[in-house]
Design an enzyme around this catalytic site. Structure first.
Site, PDB file in Angstrom:
ATOM      1  N   HIS A 153      37.162  44.529  38.103  1.00  0.00           N
ATOM      2  CA  HIS A 153      37.000  44.006  36.746  1.00  0.00           C
ATOM      3  C   HIS A 153      35.525  43.673  36.538  1.00  0.00           C
ATOM      4  CE1 HIS A 153      41.418  43.289  36.283  1.00  0.00           C
ATOM      5  NE2 HIS A 153      41.340  43.222  37.603  1.00  0.00           N
ATOM      6  N   HIS A 177      39.618  49.698  41.124  1.00  0.00           N
ATOM      7  CA  HIS A 177      40.187  48.431  40.640  1.00  0.00           C
ATOM      8  C   HIS A 177      39.139  47.330  40.810  1.00  0.00           C
ATOM      9  CE1 HIS A 177      43.823  45.411  40.924  1.00  0.00           C
ATOM     10  NE2 HIS A 177      42.827  44.917  40.220  1.00  0.00           N
ATOM     11  N   ASP A 208      38.597  44.040  43.123  1.00  0.00           N
ATOM     12  CA  ASP A 208      39.167  43.196  42.061  1.00  0.00           C
ATOM     13  C   ASP A 208      38.072  42.432  41.292  1.00  0.00           C
ATOM     14  OD1 ASP A 208      41.403  42.553  40.563  1.00  0.00           O
ATOM     15  OD2 ASP A 208      42.105  40.964  41.888  1.00  0.00           O
ATOM     16  N   ASP A 209      37.746  41.212  41.712  1.00  0.00           N
ATOM     17  CA  ASP A 209      36.709  40.414  41.036  1.00  0.00           C
ATOM     18  C   ASP A 209      35.695  39.972  42.096  1.00  0.00           C
ATOM     19  OD1 ASP A 209      37.945  39.694  38.122  1.00  0.00           O
ATOM     20  OD2 ASP A 209      39.532  39.798  39.628  1.00  0.00           O
ATOM     21  N   GLU A 259      51.771  41.787  41.619  1.00  0.00           N
ATOM     22  CA  GLU A 259      50.744  40.984  42.294  1.00  0.00           C
ATOM     23  C   GLU A 259      51.356  39.608  42.551  1.00  0.00           C
ATOM     24  OE1 GLU A 259      47.344  39.984  39.857  1.00  0.00           O
ATOM     25  OE2 GLU A 259      46.139  39.331  41.585  1.00  0.00           O
ATOM     26  N   HIS A 268      48.511  46.376  36.134  1.00  0.00           N
ATOM     27  CA  HIS A 268      48.703  45.382  37.187  1.00  0.00           C
ATOM     28  C   HIS A 268      50.198  45.044  37.218  1.00  0.00           C
ATOM     29  CE1 HIS A 268      44.390  44.829  37.023  1.00  0.00           C
ATOM     30  NE2 HIS A 268      44.397  43.800  37.852  1.00  0.00           N
TER      31      HIS A 268
END
Ligand code: ADE
Ligand code: ZN
Length: 316
Positions: free
Chosen positions: A21, A19, A275-276, A199, A196
């Site tokens: 991005h 996961h 994630d990011d 969240e 997703h």
């Protein structure tokens, strides 16, 4: 053979990331390089890695601003190469990488430009380091459905590189059931399904991702904790939650980090992810470090083993 480097920091061994991005890997130096390259966009340089966002929407406003700096094949190459370098530093041996096709095609960037930059970097990593990855395009919840359909049709021509389809962006008020037809089409293309859910949205969105979309993994999914019957379902069906501790902390969606351990103890399959990572200044090892006070060494080892088992590769 998997390698253990530092036994008292078990996360410094081979791992899989499920996961992350790709556009979330735009570190400030790359942001500033592209900002100088494309002055007509009028995007300001960033001077710090600590962005002033407080929740998912304010974070995504920054992320989508950064996405506009990606325009040419070599920009996507540079971005992908940066992740590969970080993945190697973080003992990641394989990744299933998210990207957002509509964030680019909506600006008139051809999907072939995006894909050729990404794939050139992935091929180079395979040749140089034997490092492999596959791609998961995400459908942006807050974009028109027909643009997702067009992009997914185009991506079929990329064969083995695409391993699944996901769903991301602002969760509220876009329940997964709105995307049912798109995911039915994706399944018919032979792609795995992830989404997703839970969240910032409620546990009911996780139920919908499972029952309406057929999701095989849930990205984040932390609001499952509010629904004991859902927790039992996730446990019984061994549906992994790909949790992202630093993201949840920075976006204020998880106030008590012990919740991960609670889910783990209930028997839910968790994997740890970034994630990011450029926006949260935390790649994968830092995410393990953040939760390590709440997990025993054996439990951390289990989270690492889960990352291999929850991947869509069949040879681990
Ligand atoms: N896109 C990038 N990061 C995201 C997140 N944490 N939630 C939803 N969409 C995203
Ligand atoms: Zn995400």
């Amino acid at each position: 053979m998997r390698q253990i480097l530092t036994p008292n920091e078990p996360w410094t061994q081979d791992k899989v990331e499920l996961h992350m991005h790709l556009e979330g890997c735009l570190e400030p130096d790359l942001w500033n390089k592209f900002q100088r390259k494309y002055p007509s966009l009028g995007i300001a340089p960033v001077t710090t890695v600590t962005y002033p966002f407080t929740d998912l929407s304010s974070f995504l406003a920054w992320r989508y601003q950064g996405d506009r700096l990606l325009n040419e094949e070599e920009d996507f190459f540079d971005l992908t190469w940066r992740y590969i370098e970080r993945a190697l530093d973080n003992h990641i041996v394989y990744a299933e990488i998210f990207f957002d096709p509509q964030a680019h095609t909506a600006r008139g960037i051809s999907l072939d430009t995006v894909m050729s930059g990404i794939i050139r970097a992935l091929r180079q990593a395979e040749q140089r380091y034997g490092w492999t990855a596959r791609l998961i395009p995400n459908i942006l919840r807050d974009h028109p459905l027909n643009t997702a359909e067009e992009d997914l049709a185009h991506l079929e021509s990329y064969g083995k590189w695409i391993i699944g389809v996901g769903l991301d962006s602002r969760e509220l008020p876009y329940p997964p059931r709105l995307f049912r037809d798109l995911f039915d089409q994706a399944r018919r293309k032979g792609w795995h399904i992830v989404a997703h859910a839970g969240e910032e949205g409620p546990a009911s969105y996780i139920w919908e991702a499972l029952d309406e979309l057929g999701a095989e993994r849930i990205d984040h999914g932390i609001h499952a904790i509010d629904d004991p019957i859902l927790v039992a379902r996730l446990k019984t069906d061994r549906i992994p939650l790909t949790v992202c501790p630093w993201s949840n902390k920075r976006l204020g969606v998880m106030t008590d980090l012990r919740t991960y351990h609670q889910l783990f103890q209930e028997g839910v399959v968790l994997t740890v992810n970034s994630d990011d990572p450029a926006y949260f200044s935390a790649y994968l090892n830092a995410n393990f470090e953040l939760i390590s006070p709440y997990f025993s060494t054996e439990a951390l080892q289990q989270l690492i083993d889960n990352s291999f088992a929850a991947s869509f590769r069949t040879d681990f």
